[in-house]
Design an enzyme around this catalytic site. Structure first.
Site, mmCIF file in Angstrom:
data_model
loop_
_atom_site.group_PDB
_atom_site.id
_atom_site.type_symbol
_atom_site.label_atom_id
_atom_site.label_comp_id
_atom_site.label_asym_id
_atom_site.label_seq_id
_atom_site.Cartn_x
_atom_site.Cartn_y
_atom_site.Cartn_z
ATOM 1 N N LEU A 27 -6.992 -28.891 96.563
ATOM 2 C CA LEU A 27 -6.651 -27.745 97.416
ATOM 3 C C LEU A 27 -5.392 -27.030 96.937
ATOM 4 C CD1 LEU A 27 -6.602 -27.462 101.250
ATOM 5 C CD2 LEU A 27 -4.418 -27.256 100.060
ATOM 6 N N ASN B 278 -2.553 -24.175 98.237
ATOM 7 C CA ASN B 278 -2.126 -23.232 99.280
ATOM 8 C C ASN B 278 -0.961 -22.383 98.788
ATOM 9 O OD1 ASN B 278 -1.112 -26.004 100.135
ATOM 10 N ND2 ASN B 278 -0.086 -24.876 101.729
ATOM 11 N N ASP B 279 0.145 -22.328 99.469
ATOM 12 C CA ASP B 279 1.149 -21.286 99.240
ATOM 13 C C ASP B 279 1.591 -21.097 97.775
ATOM 14 O OD1 ASP B 279 1.095 -21.937 101.902
ATOM 15 O OD2 ASP B 279 3.187 -22.505 102.023
ATOM 16 N N TYR C 65 7.056 -29.611 99.810
ATOM 17 C CA TYR C 65 6.557 -28.430 100.498
ATOM 18 C C TYR C 65 7.138 -27.150 99.880
ATOM 19 C CZ TYR C 65 3.775 -30.511 104.283
ATOM 20 O OH TYR C 65 2.796 -31.117 105.023
ATOM 21 N N SER C 66 6.784 -26.011 100.466
ATOM 22 C CA SER C 66 7.031 -24.722 99.819
ATOM 23 C C SER C 66 8.506 -24.413 99.603
ATOM 24 C CB SER C 66 6.385 -23.609 100.636
ATOM 25 O OG SER C 66 5.004 -23.688 100.489
ATOM 26 N N ASP D 190 10.582 -24.183 103.842
ATOM 27 C CA ASP D 190 10.198 -23.070 102.961
ATOM 28 C C ASP D 190 11.383 -22.204 102.537
ATOM 29 O OD1 ASP D 190 7.718 -24.125 103.671
ATOM 30 O OD2 ASP D 190 7.280 -22.525 105.110
ATOM 31 N N GLU E 2 6.790 -19.384 109.251
ATOM 32 C CA GLU E 2 6.725 -20.079 107.963
ATOM 33 C C GLU E 2 7.000 -19.101 106.827
ATOM 34 O OE1 GLU E 2 3.818 -23.861 108.489
ATOM 35 O OE2 GLU E 2 2.781 -22.011 107.998
HETATM 36 C C1 FRU Z 1 2.337 -22.740 104.868
HETATM 37 C C2 FRU Z 1 2.870 -24.165 104.862
HETATM 38 C C3 FRU Z 1 4.359 -24.200 104.663
HETATM 39 C C4 FRU Z 1 4.554 -25.578 104.079
HETATM 40 C C5 FRU Z 1 3.345 -25.728 103.219
HETATM 41 C C6 FRU Z 1 2.816 -27.110 103.079
HETATM 42 O O1 FRU Z 1 0.987 -22.647 104.536
HETATM 43 O O2 FRU Z 1 2.502 -24.825 106.065
HETATM 44 O O3 FRU Z 1 5.110 -23.957 105.818
HETATM 45 O O4 FRU Z 1 5.740 -25.670 103.350
HETATM 46 O O5 FRU Z 1 2.345 -24.898 103.772
HETATM 47 O O6 FRU Z 1 1.782 -27.162 102.129
#
Ligand code: FRU
Length: 479
Positions: free
Chosen positions: A40, A42-43, A102-103, A162, A220
Site C-alpha cells: 500500500l 499513501n501520503d 509516519y508522514s 506530519d 493532517e
Molecule cells: C494521512 C496519514 C498521516 C500519517 C500517515 C500514516 O493519510 O494518516 O496523518 O502520518 O497517513 O501513514
C-alpha cells in the site's frame, strides 16, 4: 541501523521480489503515476528538489495492502517522466518509530538532506505515542536516523504528526497537524535554529479559532508556504460534515489563503477551499524548485473511503499518487496545472474540430488506458458530456452552472458523483491512465481526480451534446 531495522528492510525487499511480478501483471497498473511495487502507498513525504534531482518519498506498507507500520519508500526524477526507484529511506525499526515512520518532509541543510517525520508508537496497552524525528543523508540515498527532536506539548492528544519544515532568514519552522484535548483539529508551529532542537510556539489555526467554527476533529498533513501575495496553508481536515457539493468525500484536502505571523504566532486566513473536486485526493504536499515553481503532490485516495474495494488488492498492491501539479494564485484562488514536463509523454497526435447538434461523437482514442484528451475553444449552449470507457462521465451543465464527475463505484454497481459550481467551461484536459482519470478545467481553475476500474480493453470515449456544441479536440497516446 538497528538489527530490527535491517531485518524489516530485508523482509520488505523479499516481499517485493516475491509478489512484484504479480503486481506488475495487473491490467490496472498505472503507466504515468507513481505506485508501490507491492503493498500500500499513501501520503507523499519529503518532496524536495535537492542538488538538481527531485525526491519523492511516500508512505509504504510493503507487507500487505492495508495500513500499519509504514516505511518511507523513495523515488527520484530529473524530468517528472522517468523515475528511479531508490533504496528504502526509512524503516520502522527504532523504539520511537516502531509502529510507523509516519508522514513528514525534507529540507536541505549544511550539504545534507534532512528528513523530519513522525515516529508513531503504540505502547503495551495499545495507546498511541508520537515523536517528531530526524534522519539525515549526505548522498540523498542512505539516511541515518538521529532520533527524537520534538515531543508532544501539553494540551494535545497523541494525534500530533506530519511535520512540514521550511527555513526563513536562517530560522527553521515546522508546522504539524494536531488534535487538541477538546478533540478539535489544529495546525501548530515549532521553531528551531538548527533542526535538532525545537521550541513549541503554539497553534496557528484550527477548529474553533479565528473565523472557524467546528471544523473537524483532526487536521493532517499541513503545508505552509508563500505564493505571490499570500501565504497558503494546505491541510487535510477530518470530520467535516458534507455541505451541498462541498465535503462529499470521507475526509478533505484543501487550503486557506492568509497571512502567517510567526511571532504571535498566528495564521489569519479566509475560507477553506477544497483542492480537488473528485473522489480521490488527500495529504497534498509541495516543494519549490530551482525554477521557482511551487509543485504539489498528493495521494490519489482518501483514507477510509472504499479502500477495501479496489480490485488491485488481488494483485497485491493498492493506491497511487496523483499527477504533480504546478500552483499559482489568481483572483484569490489556487490554480493547479499539470506540469509542462508531462507533454514529453505525448505521442501520436490527432487533432480536429467537433461539431455536435443533439448528437454524439466518438473520439478516435487508440489506447484509453494511457491517453490525454484536450478539448479547447469550447462553445456550448446546452452543455455536453464526455463518457469515458463505460465507467465515468464528465458532465458540464451551463444552466445549472455545474460540472460533475460520475463514476461507477468500485463494487461495479451504483453510480456516484462529485460536482462543483462553474458557469463557463472553455477547456477540458483529461488524463486517463489504466485506472485513474484527472480532469483539469479551464487551465487549472478546477480539477477532478478519481480512480476507476473500466474493462481493460474498452477504449470508448464519446462526447455528447443535447444542443449545439463545438470544440477543438486534440488526442495523444501517452508513452
Ligand atoms: C494521512 C496519514 C498521516 C500519517 C500517515 C500514516 O493519510 O494518516 O496523518 O502520518 O497517513 O501513514
Amino acid at each position: 541501523m538497528s538489527a530490527l531495522d535491517q531485518e524489516l528492510r530485508r523482509r520488505a525487499y523479499e516481499e517485493k521480489e516475491r509478489l512484484g511480478k504479480i503486481a506488475s501483471s495487473d491490467p490496472y497498473r498505472q503507466h504515468f503515476h507513481i505506485m508501490p511495487p507491492v503493498g500500500l502507498l499513501n501520503d507523499p513525504n519529503g518532496v524536495i528538489q535537492w542538488k538538481g534531482t527531485y525526491h519523492l518519498f511516500f508512505q509504504w506498507q510493503p507487507f500487505h495492502t492495508g495500513h500499519g507500520a509504514k516505511f518511507w519508500a523513495h523515488v527520484t526524477t530529473r524530468d517528472f517522466v522517468t523515475w528511479e526507484e531508490e533504496d528504502i529511506a526509512l524503516a520502522p525499526g527504532e523504539w520511537y518509530d516502531r509502529n510507523g515512520c509516519y508522514s513528514g518532509s525534507a529540507i536541505a541543510k549544511d550539504d545534507q538532506l534532512c528528513l523530519l517525520y513522525t515516529g508513531n508508537v503504540r505502547d503495551e496497552h495499545g495507546d498511541r505515542e508520537t515523536y517528531q524525528c530526524l534522519a539525515v543523508s549526505k548522498d540523498g540515498k542512505v539516511f541515518e536516523k538521529k532520533g527524537v527532536v520534538a515531543h508532544l506539548p501539553e494540551g494535545y492528544t497523541a494525534h500530533f504528526r506530519d511535520p512540514k519544515v521550511w527555513e526563513k532568514d536562517g530560522t527553521y519552522f515546522m508546522v504539524l497537524g494536531a488534535q487538541t484535548e477538546e478533540l478539535k483539529g489544529s495546525a501548530v508551529l515549532f521553531r528551531s535554529e538548527n533542526v535538532t532542537e525545537w521550541t513549541f510556539l503554539g497553534p496557528i489555526a484550527g477548529a474553533g479559532s479565528g473565523s472557524l467554527g467546528s471544523f473537524g476533529y483532526m487536521w493532517e498533513c499541513p503545508d505552509l508556504f508563500s505564493l505571490g501575495e499570500a501565504d497558503v496553508l494546505l491541510v487535510s481536515p477530518q470530520g467535516l460534515e458534507a455541505d451541498g457539493t462541498e465535503y462529499q468525500n470521507k475526509h478533505q484536502a484543501g487550503y486557506f489563503l492568509g497571512c502567517l505571523n510567526t511571532d504571535t504566532p498566528e495564521f489569519q486566513h479566509g475560507e477553506f477551499t477544497e483542492l480537488d473536486r473528485g473522489f480521490d485526493f488527500y495529504a497534498a504536499q509541495t516543494l519549490v524548485d530551482d525554477k521557482g515553481r511551487r509543485i504539489l503532490f498528493a495521494w490519489m485516495a482518501v483514507p477510509d473511503q472504499q479502500e477495501d474495494g479496489h480490485p488491485t488488492h488481488d494483485y497485491h498492491w493498492v493506491h497511487c499518487m496523483a499527477m504533480p501539479r504546478e500552483l499559482s494564485l489568481s483572483g484569490g484562488k489556487l490554480i493547479q496545472r499539470p506540469l509542462p514536463e508531462m507533454k514529453a509523454l505525448r505521442t501520436d497526435q490527432q487533432r480536429g474540430r467537433l461539431h455536435l447538434s443533439r448528437s454524439a461523437g466518438r473520439l478516435p482514442v487508440k489506447d484509453a488506458a494511457r491517453t490525454e484528451v484536450l478539448l479547447e475553444d469550447i462553445f456550448t449552449e446546452s452543455g455536453f458530456e464526455v463518457a469515458i470507457r463505460g465507467t465515468a462521465r464528465f458532465i458540464f451543465n451551463p444552466k445549472e452552472g455545474m460540472a460533475v464527475l460520475e463514476r461507477t463505484a468500485f463494487n461495479g454497481e451504483e453510480k456516484e458523483t462529485r460536482s462543483c459550481a462553474i458557469t463557463d467551461v472553455h477547456t477540458v484536459q483529461l488524463f486517463m491512465d489504466a485506472s485513474s482519470i484527472e480532469v483539469f478545467l479551464n487551465d487549472g481553475e478546477e480539477v477532478f481526480s478519481a480512480r476507476y476500474f473500466p474493462f481493460p480493453g474498452n477504449d470508448e470515449v464519446t462526447v455528447t451534446s443535447g444542443g449545439n456544441t463545438e470544440m477543438n479536440v486534440a488526442i495523444w497516446t501517452l508513452l
